[in-house]
Design an enzyme around this catalytic site. Structure first.
Site, PDB file in Angstrom:
ATOM      1  N   GLU A   1      13.139 -26.277   1.729  1.00 38.55           N
ATOM      2  CA  GLU A   1      13.574 -26.696   3.056  1.00 38.55           C
ATOM      3  C   GLU A   1      13.262 -28.152   3.384  1.00 38.55           C
ATOM      4  OE1 GLU A   1      12.269 -23.995   6.099  1.00 38.55           O
ATOM      5  OE2 GLU A   1      13.409 -22.331   5.269  1.00 38.55           O
TER       6      GLU A   1
ATOM      7  N   GLU B   1      14.824 -16.842   1.022  1.00 39.34           N
ATOM      8  CA  GLU B   1      14.026 -16.348   2.146  1.00 39.34           C
ATOM      9  C   GLU B   1      14.938 -15.703   3.170  1.00 39.34           C
ATOM     10  OE1 GLU B   1      11.423 -19.077   4.274  1.00 39.34           O
ATOM     11  OE2 GLU B   1      10.775 -19.984   2.385  1.00 39.34           O
TER      12      GLU B   1
HETATM   13  C1  PNW Z   1      10.593 -21.297   6.680  1.00 35.56           C
HETATM   14  N1  PNW Z   1      12.803 -23.961  12.129  1.00 35.56           N
HETATM   15  O1  PNW Z   1      10.189 -22.172   7.671  1.00 35.56           O
HETATM   16  C2  PNW Z   1       9.593 -21.576   5.589  1.00 35.56           C
HETATM   17  O2  PNW Z   1      10.138 -21.815   4.327  1.00 35.56           O
HETATM   18  C3  PNW Z   1       8.463 -20.620   5.541  1.00 35.56           C
HETATM   19  O3  PNW Z   1       7.342 -21.268   5.016  1.00 35.56           O
HETATM   20  C4  PNW Z   1       8.209 -20.044   6.935  1.00 35.56           C
HETATM   21  O4  PNW Z   1       7.066 -19.267   6.986  1.00 35.56           O
HETATM   22  C5  PNW Z   1       9.442 -19.237   7.299  1.00 35.56           C
HETATM   23  O5  PNW Z   1      10.621 -20.023   7.220  1.00 35.56           O
HETATM   24  C6  PNW Z   1       9.378 -18.621   8.687  1.00 35.56           C
HETATM   25  O6  PNW Z   1       9.311 -19.601   9.663  1.00 35.56           O
HETATM   26  C7  PNW Z   1      10.909 -22.548   8.762  1.00 35.56           C
HETATM   27  O7  PNW Z   1      12.067 -24.365  13.058  1.00 35.56           O
HETATM   28  C8  PNW Z   1      10.168 -23.078   9.804  1.00 35.56           C
HETATM   29  O8  PNW Z   1      14.038 -23.981  12.194  1.00 35.56           O
HETATM   30  C9  PNW Z   1      10.802 -23.548  10.915  1.00 35.56           C
HETATM   31  C10 PNW Z   1      12.181 -23.495  10.978  1.00 35.56           C
HETATM   32  C11 PNW Z   1      12.929 -22.980   9.936  1.00 35.56           C
HETATM   33  C12 PNW Z   1      12.281 -22.500   8.816  1.00 35.56           C
END
Ligand code: PNW
Length: 466
Positions: free
Chosen positions: A166, A371
């Site tokens: 990401e 994921e």
């Molecule tokens: C992903 N957003 O994070 C990550 O790859 C993981 O480490 C995380 O635990 C999981 O999704 C759940 O959040 C994100 O704000 C964090 O759009 C924030 C965002 C998207 C993905």
């Protein structure tokens, strides 16, 4: 065979990330990362939570791998902590850190589980941030050196190397809105970070190709499904701009060999993109065996008319520091529920839509869901079980969305649930639980939620119930 059957060859897995589960933050020569610094800065994470102990996976890895085996999973996606294996971010590697991942990889192979290793899940060595971080080009060079070290040490045993997790989050949340480490709020730096992350991906991809030709190469993107509030031309343009920042800023150079012209034009007031040097786009376009896709929820936007009240769904809208660099006049609208504990809307059809679009725009590019999952307020019942029906429902509908995309001919090869264990959910600390296995943070006891039992059956049968 119905559309909801998955073939034997479909890969079922689960995913974690180093800083979110390992703990052991100062053990065996591990250096500090930007997430150590950030989480230890008062006010940055909910309840001041840090990853110092997390799920103690560094000490309990073997037992955690046993859970993977009992779930019947074919693959495990984990990340390597850069500061654990190369404490200062350049030069010397730490043999104790490399040994940890060698044991982990061997433990997976012994259990017949494919290791899918992510090189970077957000834990940049602090020294590299002190030297400028992702907005500076040298960080991509340091990443290439780090990649050579870990691929040299583990390459032949890792089935799939994923360069980045990401990069959208690393660049825009880390350097734009500042809600992730290192917490900077500098729009031009965020776009420079986008480019240097892309470049790092290309340089590391070449390392994988050269050092371990038999391994698969991938990258994981959190792609956004962006919809407009109306079919007005203004709203359609808002969708186009957010799609450029969120999706095509990465898909363009990685899969098509160039940044989209509209992205460069839209952000011209922020940066002239002079950090993109000749040859960079060619480097970034290293061919991928699989494209990793992370999906949780969808995004609704409209063009701001300059009069109506502004909203800021997900905290990503028109807040003081928006991650949407150069798009301050795009409004992010709240969406209909239900929501997960993150406040994210639940939208499985958007997942199918995303996959169908990728299949259409990038024909011949195999996809992997790296994921998908949900946080809910889990309760341990009197019977000692965690009846997380809403998580099961979320997973069932999203796996169904993958089946629907496959039925439309999209080449999706596997699905990794986020996450194996409850863990450190970044800015939300331990308050948000994504695991299919519950973690008691006092005792570090692992307990299967109902969703873990449900997932085990799905994996065993390849058949969605209900
Ligand atoms: C992903 N957003 O994070 C990550 O790859 C993981 O480490 C995380 O635990 C999981 O999704 C759940 O959040 C994100 O704000 C964090 O759009 C924030 C965002 C998207 C993905």
């Amino acid at each position: 065979m119905t559309a909801r059957n998955f073939p034997e060859s479909f890969v079922w897995g689960s995913a974690t990330a180093a800083y979110q589960i390992e703990g052991a933050a100062t053990e065996d020569g591990r250096g500090r990362s930007i997430w150590d610094t950030y989480s230890h800065t008062p006010g940055r994470t909910l309840n001041g939570d840090t990853g110092d102990v997390a799920a103690d996976h560094y000490h309990r890895w073997s037992q955690d791998l046993d859970h993977l085996a009992e779930l019947g999973l074919g693959a495990y996606r984990f990340s390597i902590s850069w500061p654990r294996v190369q404490p200062g971010g350049s030069g010397r590697f730490n043999p104790a850190g490399l040994d940890f991942y060698a044991r982990l990889v061997d433990g997976l192979l012994e259990r017949g589980i494919r290791p899918v290793a992510t090189m970077y899940h957000w834990d940049l060595p602090q020294e590299l941030e002190d030297a400028g971080g992702w907005p500076v080009r040298d960080t991509a060079r340091r990443f290439e050196e780090y990649a050579a070290g870990i691929v040299g040490a583990l390459g032949d045993r890792v089935h799939t190397w994923t360069t980045l997790n990401e990069p959208w989050c690393s660049a825009y949340l880390g350097y734009g809105s500042g809600v992730h480490a290192p917490g900077r709020t500098e729009p031009a730096a965020a776009l420079a970070a986008v480019h240097h992350l892309n470049l790092a991906h290309g340089l590391a991809g070449r390392v994988v190709r050269e050092l371990t030709p038999s391994a698969e190469l991938s990258v994981t993107l959190n792609l956004h499904v962006v919809r407009g509030a109306s079919d007005s031309a203004a709203d359609a343009d808002a969708v186009r701009r957010i799609d450029a920042l969120a999706n095509r800023a990465f898909l363009g150079p990685m899969l098509d060999g160039a940044y989209p012209a509209d992205l460069l034009a839209d952000t011209a007031a922020v940066t002239d993109w002079s950090f993109v040097r000749s040859g960079d786009e060619k480097t970034i376009a290293v061919p991928l065996d699989v494209l990793g896709v992370n999906y949780y929820s969808s995004t609704l936007v409209r063009a701001w008319d300059g009069h109506s009240a502004r909203s800021a769904a997900d905290g990503h809208g028109a807040s003081a520091h928006s991650p949407w660099v150069g798009a301050g006049d795009v409004d992010f609208l709240p969406q209909p529920g239900p929501y997960t504990a993150m406040g994210w809307n639940i939208d499985p059809p958007a997942f199918t839509e995303l996959l169908v679009r990728l299949g259409h725009d990038h024909p011949g590019q195999p996809l992997m869901i790296t994921e998908n999952g949900a946080a809910f307020d889990d309760v341990v019942s009197a019977d000692g079980r965690i009846h997380d029906d809403r998580r099961i429902d979320y997973l069932r509908r999203h796996v169904g969305a993958v089946a629907d995309a496959r039925a439309q001919g999209v080449d999706v090869r596997g699905y990794f649930v986020w996450s194996l264990l409850d863990n450190f959910e970044w800015g939300y600390g331990y308050d948000r639980r994504f695991g299919i296995i519950h973690v008691d943070y006092d005792t570090q006891e692992r307990r299967w939620k109902d969703s873990a039992h449900w997932y085990r059956r799905l994996v065993a049968t390849g058949q969605l119930d209900g």
